[in-house]
Design a protein around this motif. Structure first.
Motif, PDB file in Angstrom:
ATOM      1  N   PHE A 173      48.884  38.396  34.926  1.00 37.97           N
ATOM      2  CA  PHE A 173      48.699  37.191  35.738  1.00 37.97           C
ATOM      3  C   PHE A 173      47.219  36.878  35.934  1.00 37.97           C
ATOM      4  CE2 PHE A 173      53.080  37.931  37.543  1.00 37.97           C
ATOM      5  CZ  PHE A 173      53.622  36.800  36.974  1.00 37.97           C
ATOM      6  N   VAL A 174      46.416  37.910  36.143  1.00 34.15           N
ATOM      7  CA  VAL A 174      44.970  37.702  36.308  1.00 34.15           C
ATOM      8  C   VAL A 174      44.365  37.160  35.015  1.00 34.15           C
ATOM      9  CG1 VAL A 174      42.771  38.874  36.725  1.00 34.15           C
ATOM     10  CG2 VAL A 174      44.734  39.365  38.172  1.00 34.15           C
ATOM     11  N   ILE A 175      44.835  37.640  33.865  1.00 33.78           N
ATOM     12  CA  ILE A 175      44.328  37.146  32.580  1.00 33.78           C
ATOM     13  C   ILE A 175      44.670  35.669  32.408  1.00 33.78           C
ATOM     14  CG2 ILE A 175      44.637  37.332  30.078  1.00 33.78           C
ATOM     15  CD1 ILE A 175      44.898  40.371  30.498  1.00 33.78           C
ATOM     16  N   VAL A 176      45.891  35.285  32.797  1.00 34.06           N
ATOM     17  CA  VAL A 176      46.283  33.870  32.705  1.00 34.06           C
ATOM     18  C   VAL A 176      45.434  33.017  33.643  1.00 34.06           C
ATOM     19  CG1 VAL A 176      48.168  32.264  33.200  1.00 34.06           C
ATOM     20  CG2 VAL A 176      48.619  34.350  31.907  1.00 34.06           C
ATOM     21  N   LEU A 177      45.214  33.500  34.853  1.00 32.54           N
ATOM     22  CA  LEU A 177      44.362  32.752  35.794  1.00 32.54           C
ATOM     23  C   LEU A 177      42.924  32.656  35.286  1.00 32.54           C
ATOM     24  CD1 LEU A 177      45.615  34.058  39.245  1.00 32.54           C
ATOM     25  CD2 LEU A 177      45.930  31.795  38.259  1.00 32.54           C
ATOM     26  N   ALA A 178      42.440  33.698  34.645  1.00 30.65           N
ATOM     27  CA  ALA A 178      41.077  33.667  34.102  1.00 30.65           C
ATOM     28  C   ALA A 178      40.966  32.649  32.976  1.00 30.65           C
ATOM     29  CB  ALA A 178      40.681  35.060  33.599  1.00 30.65           C
ATOM     30  N   ALA A 179      41.998  32.556  32.149  1.00 25.92           N
ATOM     31  CA  ALA A 179      41.967  31.569  31.064  1.00 25.92           C
ATOM     32  C   ALA A 179      41.976  30.152  31.630  1.00 25.92           C
ATOM     33  CB  ALA A 179      43.154  31.781  30.132  1.00 25.92           C
ATOM     34  N   ALA A 180      42.787  29.916  32.653  1.00 24.80           N
ATOM     35  CA  ALA A 180      42.806  28.587  33.285  1.00 24.80           C
ATOM     36  C   ALA A 180      41.471  28.282  33.956  1.00 24.80           C
ATOM     37  CB  ALA A 180      43.938  28.507  34.294  1.00 24.80           C
ATOM     38  N   GLU A 181      40.886  29.285  34.584  1.00 24.18           N
ATOM     39  CA  GLU A 181      39.597  29.091  35.251  1.00 24.18           C
ATOM     40  C   GLU A 181      38.504  28.758  34.242  1.00 24.18           C
ATOM     41  OE1 GLU A 181      35.687  30.939  36.113  1.00 24.18           O
ATOM     42  OE2 GLU A 181      37.279  32.130  35.227  1.00 24.18           O
ATOM     43  N   ILE A 182      38.524  29.403  33.105  1.00 26.61           N
ATOM     44  CA  ILE A 182      37.515  29.119  32.077  1.00 26.61           C
ATOM     45  C   ILE A 182      37.710  27.714  31.523  1.00 26.61           C
ATOM     46  CG2 ILE A 182      36.917  29.692  29.685  1.00 26.61           C
ATOM     47  CD1 ILE A 182      35.399  31.251  31.718  1.00 26.61           C
TER      48      ILE A 182
END
Length: 143
Positions: A66-75
């Motif tokens: 979930f953190v990886i998905v949020l990081a991709a959206a944030e980028i």
């Protein structure tokens, strides 16, 4: 497995990310520092999942995804904002970003400003408030 080494590594990564967010002026480098902090959190979640057996099987790894998905959206959103900032200002320095709105420019006083009182602007060649263009309910010759 001794969890001390991953926890210390995650702490160092997170500290380096915090330093990067607080000290960098370039918006791209700030985004990279945020990514360092998110990767440190991922390392802690995976290490905690392997060392602490909880009720949920592989709960830390699921949260890391979930953190990886949020990081991709944030980028994605962050880089879009940085690109727009670069197009407007020709710089991505975080210190130069205005945090308040600019006041609207003063309107020049003139004949066009006088016809705005009723909410419709006067067009050249027409009386204020009336429309001289032909419409679906107005024939071409009638004005």
């Amino acid at each position: 497995m001794r969890p001390v080494i991953p926890y210390v590594t995650a702490g160092l990564l997170f500290g380096l990310g915090v330093y990067g967010v607080l000290r960098r002026r370039n918006a791209v480098l700030v985004l990279m520092a945020v990514e360092l902090m998110l990767n440190a959190v991922n390392l802690i979640l995976v290490t905690a999942d392997t060392t602490v057996r909880s009720q949920l099987p592989h709960g830390g790894q699921v949260f890391a995804l979930f953190v990886i998905v949020l990081a991709a959206a944030e980028i994605g959103v962050g880089l879009a904002i940085v690109l727009q900032l670069y197009r407007l200002r020709a710089s991505v320095a975080v210190d130069e970003v205005p945090l308040t709105e600019r006041p609207p420019a003063a309107r020049p006083a003139g004949p066009a400003a006088a016809g705005v009182a009723g909410g419709t602007a006067a067009r050249p060649g027409s009386a204020a408030g009336t429309d001289a263009r032909p419409g679906p309910d107005r024939p071409e010759g009638e004005r």
